[in-house]
Design a protein around this motif. Sequence first.
Motif, PDB file in Angstrom:
ATOM      1  N   SER A  82      -5.890  -1.323  -0.153  1.00 29.33           N
ATOM      2  CA  SER A  82      -6.087  -0.341  -1.216  1.00 29.33           C
ATOM      3  C   SER A  82      -5.382  -0.736  -2.506  1.00 29.33           C
ATOM      4  N   VAL A  83      -4.742  -1.907  -2.511  1.00 30.42           N
ATOM      5  CA  VAL A  83      -4.025  -2.405  -3.688  1.00 30.42           C
ATOM      6  C   VAL A  83      -4.474  -3.838  -3.973  1.00 30.42           C
ATOM      7  N   ASN A 131       1.944   1.681  -3.513  1.00 29.35           N
ATOM      8  CA  ASN A 131       0.880   1.464  -4.495  1.00 29.35           C
ATOM      9  C   ASN A 131       1.229   0.336  -5.473  1.00 29.35           C
ATOM     10  N   SER A 132       1.589  -0.797  -4.913  1.00 32.08           N
ATOM     11  CA  SER A 132       1.989  -1.952  -5.711  1.00 32.08           C
ATOM     12  C   SER A 132       1.090  -3.143  -5.416  1.00 32.08           C
ATOM     13  N   LYS A 154       8.996  -3.235   1.360  1.00 37.27           N
ATOM     14  CA  LYS A 154       8.933  -2.079   0.450  1.00 37.27           C
ATOM     15  C   LYS A 154      10.142  -2.065  -0.483  1.00 37.27           C
ATOM     16  N   GLU A 191       0.830  -1.211   0.000  1.00 34.51           N
ATOM     17  CA  GLU A 191       0.000   0.000   0.000  1.00 34.51           C
ATOM     18  C   GLU A 191       0.862   1.258   0.000  1.00 34.51           C
ATOM     19  N   ARG A 233       9.328  -2.693  -9.661  1.00 30.29           N
ATOM     20  CA  ARG A 233       8.599  -1.662 -10.398  1.00 30.29           C
ATOM     21  C   ARG A 233       9.536  -0.744 -11.177  1.00 30.29           C
TER      22      ARG A 233
END
Length: 275
Positions: A74-75, A42-43, A267, A39, A274
Amino acid sequence: MSLVTLKDVLQPALREGYAVGGLVCLGWEDMRAYVAAAEAINSPVILQAGPGCREHTPLPVLGKMFRHLAENASVPVVAHLDHGYTFEDCKIALDSGFTSLMFDGSRKPLNQNIDETAKIADMAHAAGISCEGEIGFVGYADGEASAGTDPEEAAKFAKEANVDAMAISVGNVHLQQDKEGGLDLDRIKAIDQVTEVPLVIHGGSGVPVEQRKLLARTSSICKFNIGTELRMAFGSALRDAVNKDDERFDRVSILKETHDPVMQAAKTVLQAFRG
């Protein structure tokens, strides 16, 4: 976002040139930290329940834990069975709410592996979820030796097993604690040329970070399984928490102190995929 399938997260990764982390879970503390890490950047993330996890916590319980985290995230979050060795393993995971099944027939003869994996894939697809298979054998540090994936066998497996992702053996090793090795880029390229399915690297902790980044951008490798380096982060944080106060005995207060270090480690892992 919510609960999604493996195909849901790997197909965009394949198209757009990045990879998704399959993070190996052992309990509530690490899986919660992994979702928090995803989250934060955003992954998407793949929560994985392997054999060691399942020995400690039954699949029906793990399914509820994964789904609870996913439904409040949220992901995109995938609930993934890692190294299911039997049809029964996979069926229990499916019935427990998992959205992805990895059947490991890699120790079996090619045709048997294809037949058994295809059966799992058919069951998964009929239920609207995904299936990962493995061709070639990924060995273990200080344990079983690997057997590299033959590109021709990989092409046959990808076509006939009907999997959504294919794990390959290209120099990767489970449970490796250092990153001094490296993958066989020529073998990866040869497999890439004869297959279209998203590829998976098990034992990703032993792969140098720069090579992870390169392969995520330039190959069909869309999923790296990461367990050992995150377990090391958890173990270090837990050791520090326990040793800080000899009088403390409450497990919840001790375990809370693993959250931030494990989240930061996750993280770092996810960001590399990414680009």
